[in-house]
Design a protein around this motif. Structure first.
Motif, PDB file in Angstrom:
ATOM      1  N   SER A  22      62.521 -24.554 -91.576  1.00  0.00           N
ATOM      2  CA  SER A  22      61.547 -24.534 -92.369  1.00  0.00           C
ATOM      3  C   SER A  22      62.231 -26.294 -93.363  1.00  0.00           C
ATOM      4  O   SER A  22      61.923 -27.261 -93.922  1.00  0.00           O
ATOM      5  CB  SER A  22      61.746 -23.842 -94.464  1.00  0.00           C
ATOM      6  OG  SER A  22      63.199 -23.362 -94.292  1.00  0.00           O
ATOM      7  N   PRO A  45      61.709 -30.294 -93.149  1.00  0.00           N
ATOM      8  CA  PRO A  45      60.634 -30.580 -92.743  1.00  0.00           C
ATOM      9  C   PRO A  45      60.958 -31.797 -91.850  1.00  0.00           C
ATOM     10  O   PRO A  45      61.311 -33.254 -92.015  1.00  0.00           O
ATOM     11  CB  PRO A  45      60.225 -31.107 -93.827  1.00  0.00           C
ATOM     12  CG  PRO A  45      61.313 -31.298 -94.608  1.00  0.00           C
ATOM     13  CD  PRO A  45      62.377 -30.423 -94.393  1.00  0.00           C
ATOM     14  N   LEU A  46      61.634 -31.823 -90.337  1.00  0.00           N
ATOM     15  CA  LEU A  46      61.923 -32.167 -89.887  1.00  0.00           C
ATOM     16  C   LEU A  46      60.963 -33.529 -89.543  1.00  0.00           C
ATOM     17  O   LEU A  46      60.595 -34.421 -88.492  1.00  0.00           O
ATOM     18  CB  LEU A  46      62.851 -31.775 -88.225  1.00  0.00           C
ATOM     19  CG  LEU A  46      63.581 -33.314 -87.608  1.00  0.00           C
ATOM     20  CD1 LEU A  46      64.885 -33.781 -88.197  1.00  0.00           C
ATOM     21  CD2 LEU A  46      64.250 -31.865 -86.381  1.00  0.00           C
ATOM     22  N   ASP A  47      59.928 -32.863 -89.076  1.00  0.00           N
ATOM     23  CA  ASP A  47      58.010 -34.495 -88.602  1.00  0.00           C
ATOM     24  C   ASP A  47      58.123 -35.089 -89.690  1.00  0.00           C
ATOM     25  O   ASP A  47      57.822 -35.678 -88.987  1.00  0.00           O
ATOM     26  CB  ASP A  47      57.276 -32.453 -89.238  1.00  0.00           C
ATOM     27  CG  ASP A  47      56.551 -32.045 -90.268  1.00  0.00           C
ATOM     28  OD1 ASP A  47      58.464 -31.538 -90.873  1.00  0.00           O
ATOM     29  OD2 ASP A  47      55.348 -32.582 -90.593  1.00  0.00           O
ATOM     30  N   ARG A  48      58.524 -35.574 -90.731  1.00  0.00           N
ATOM     31  CA  ARG A  48      58.018 -36.029 -91.822  1.00  0.00           C
ATOM     32  C   ARG A  48      58.877 -37.170 -91.133  1.00  0.00           C
ATOM     33  O   ARG A  48      58.715 -38.263 -91.092  1.00  0.00           O
ATOM     34  CB  ARG A  48      58.431 -35.860 -92.962  1.00  0.00           C
ATOM     35  CG  ARG A  48      58.267 -34.778 -93.802  1.00  0.00           C
ATOM     36  CD  ARG A  48      58.462 -34.608 -94.915  1.00  0.00           C
ATOM     37  NE  ARG A  48      57.906 -33.548 -95.375  1.00  0.00           N
ATOM     38  CZ  ARG A  48      58.277 -32.775 -96.692  1.00  0.00           C
ATOM     39  NH1 ARG A  48      59.288 -33.712 -97.606  1.00  0.00           N
ATOM     40  NH2 ARG A  48      57.988 -31.615 -97.568  1.00  0.00           N
ATOM     41  N   ARG A  74      60.303 -40.006 -88.302  1.00  0.00           N
ATOM     42  CA  ARG A  74      60.043 -40.570 -86.991  1.00  0.00           C
ATOM     43  C   ARG A  74      60.033 -40.884 -85.951  1.00  0.00           C
ATOM     44  O   ARG A  74      59.634 -40.209 -84.816  1.00  0.00           O
ATOM     45  CB  ARG A  74      58.550 -41.679 -87.728  1.00  0.00           C
ATOM     46  CG  ARG A  74      57.710 -41.292 -88.641  1.00  0.00           C
ATOM     47  CD  ARG A  74      56.765 -42.156 -89.210  1.00  0.00           C
ATOM     48  NE  ARG A  74      55.767 -41.932 -90.147  1.00  0.00           N
ATOM     49  CZ  ARG A  74      55.315 -43.183 -90.757  1.00  0.00           C
ATOM     50  NH1 ARG A  74      55.158 -44.337 -90.456  1.00  0.00           N
ATOM     51  NH2 ARG A  74      53.836 -42.505 -91.970  1.00  0.00           N
ATOM     52  N   ARG A 114      62.991 -40.956 -83.304  1.00  0.00           N
ATOM     53  CA  ARG A 114      64.179 -40.122 -82.266  1.00  0.00           C
ATOM     54  C   ARG A 114      64.795 -39.923 -83.005  1.00  0.00           C
ATOM     55  O   ARG A 114      66.323 -38.950 -82.823  1.00  0.00           O
ATOM     56  CB  ARG A 114      63.965 -40.153 -81.360  1.00  0.00           C
ATOM     57  CG  ARG A 114      62.291 -40.012 -80.708  1.00  0.00           C
ATOM     58  CD  ARG A 114      62.425 -39.768 -78.914  1.00  0.00           C
ATOM     59  NE  ARG A 114      61.005 -39.438 -78.467  1.00  0.00           N
ATOM     60  CZ  ARG A 114      60.351 -39.616 -77.392  1.00  0.00           C
ATOM     61  NH1 ARG A 114      61.085 -39.612 -76.735  1.00  0.00           N
ATOM     62  NH2 ARG A 114      59.042 -38.853 -77.322  1.00  0.00           N
ATOM     63  N   ARG A 170      65.564 -38.482 -86.017  1.00  0.00           N
ATOM     64  CA  ARG A 170      64.980 -37.160 -85.896  1.00  0.00           C
ATOM     65  C   ARG A 170      66.604 -36.800 -85.811  1.00  0.00           C
ATOM     66  O   ARG A 170      67.238 -34.541 -85.968  1.00  0.00           O
ATOM     67  CB  ARG A 170      64.485 -36.841 -85.156  1.00  0.00           C
ATOM     68  CG  ARG A 170      62.995 -36.826 -85.649  1.00  0.00           C
ATOM     69  CD  ARG A 170      62.510 -36.915 -85.314  1.00  0.00           C
ATOM     70  NE  ARG A 170      60.324 -36.431 -85.422  1.00  0.00           N
ATOM     71  CZ  ARG A 170      59.599 -35.875 -85.149  1.00  0.00           C
ATOM     72  NH1 ARG A 170      59.318 -35.343 -83.820  1.00  0.00           N
ATOM     73  NH2 ARG A 170      58.043 -35.904 -85.723  1.00  0.00           N
ATOM     74  N   ASP A 230      56.016 -30.659-100.703  1.00  0.00           N
ATOM     75  CA  ASP A 230      55.562 -31.247 -99.091  1.00  0.00           C
ATOM     76  C   ASP A 230      54.686 -32.493 -99.633  1.00  0.00           C
ATOM     77  O   ASP A 230      54.597 -33.023-100.544  1.00  0.00           O
ATOM     78  CB  ASP A 230      54.323 -30.384 -99.237  1.00  0.00           C
ATOM     79  CG  ASP A 230      54.909 -28.985 -98.347  1.00  0.00           C
ATOM     80  OD1 ASP A 230      55.970 -28.812 -98.073  1.00  0.00           O
ATOM     81  OD2 ASP A 230      54.836 -27.812 -97.766  1.00  0.00           O
ATOM     82  N   GLY A 263      60.096 -39.309 -94.995  1.00  0.00           N
ATOM     83  CA  GLY A 263      61.107 -39.304 -93.417  1.00  0.00           C
ATOM     84  C   GLY A 263      62.695 -39.688 -93.789  1.00  0.00           C
ATOM     85  O   GLY A 263      63.794 -39.612 -93.359  1.00  0.00           O
TER      86      GLY A 263
END
Length: 238
Positions: free
Chosen positions: A99, A101-104, A106, A108, A111, A131, A136
């Motif tokens: 859960s 929110p690594l997708d926020r 951008r 690499r 991340r 959300d 990020g």
């Protein structure tokens, strides 16, 4: 001219994210100061050179595992034993990643650092937000600041240990106090007691059954409860 304006806007936005992240991490900083100092004191009083405090913080950054690593290093534990202990202590992070929110984030590198610097405290701060509330970049700054707080506190404790008597007790309770504050803030933000009830239920179920692996088992039961709750809500909506 437009390029200069864009650069200024980006710089201003970056400064705003840093300031917001600094405000977000105030509870973490207050908890890390005594807890990190306790780790530094324990490390130095165990006969390990003080400079291993910042080194371990920069390369490992896992509070509970770092406390355990002091005894492992002092007894020259074998590598398989260290690996097994690390898996048992940090297994809960597997559930955090579901859960977070690594997708926020951008880039690499950011991340990769986000995966490395995922701790109980940063997860509590980020997961409690709605959300889209955190960008990020702000998430990355939260992790960077938390990492800096921990490294500085551990180094401070390791250096201060030379002036302190051995056998100090009670500083490790700061971790429990920190989790209580973070959980309280999460409840205030979400205003949903269902997760609190499920967490308490998982703890009460696990306590009489498992003591050595209490945390991993309680988190596993809590995770199953979350799945059942999600499927039940989805079915009712459908």
């Amino acid at each position: 001219m437009s390029v200069k304006l864009d650069n200024r806007e980006q710089s201003r936005s970056r400064v705003q994210d840093v300031r917001a992240a600094a405000r977000d991490t105030v509870p973490v900083a207050m908890g890390y100061l005594p807890l990190g100092s306790a780790y530094g004191i324990l490390l130095t009083h165990s006969g390990i050179p003080w400079y291993w405090a910042p080194i371990s913080c920069l390369l490992v950054f896992a509070g509970s595992m770092q406390f355990l690593s002091v005894s492992l290093l002092s007894t020259a534990a074998a590598l398989p034993q260290v690996a097994l202990a690390t898996l048992a202590v940090n297994f809960r992070h597997v559930f955090y990643g579901l859960s977070f929110p690594l997708d926020r984030i951008r880039s690499r590198p950011a991340r990769a650092y986000g995966v490395f610097a995922l701790t109980d405290e940063t997860y509590s701060l980020v997961a409690a937000r709605a959300d889209g509330e955190l960008s990020g970049r702000r998430i990355t700054y939260i992790q960077l600041l938390s990492h800096a707080y921990w490294t500085g506190s551990c180094t401070l404790g390791a250096l201060a240990a030379y002036a302190l008597p051995a056998g100090l007790k009670g500083l490790d309770f700061a971790l429990t106090a920190l989790f209580v504050v973070l959980a309280q803030e999460s409840i205030y933000r979400q205003r949903n007691l269902l997760s609190v009830v499920m967490g308490l239920s998982a703890s009460l179920i696990t306590a009489p059954l498992m003591r050595d692996n209490f945390l991993a088992m309680a988190i596993g039961i809590f995770f199953v409860m979350l799945i059942v709750s999600y499927l039940t809500q989805r079915r009712s909506r459908g």
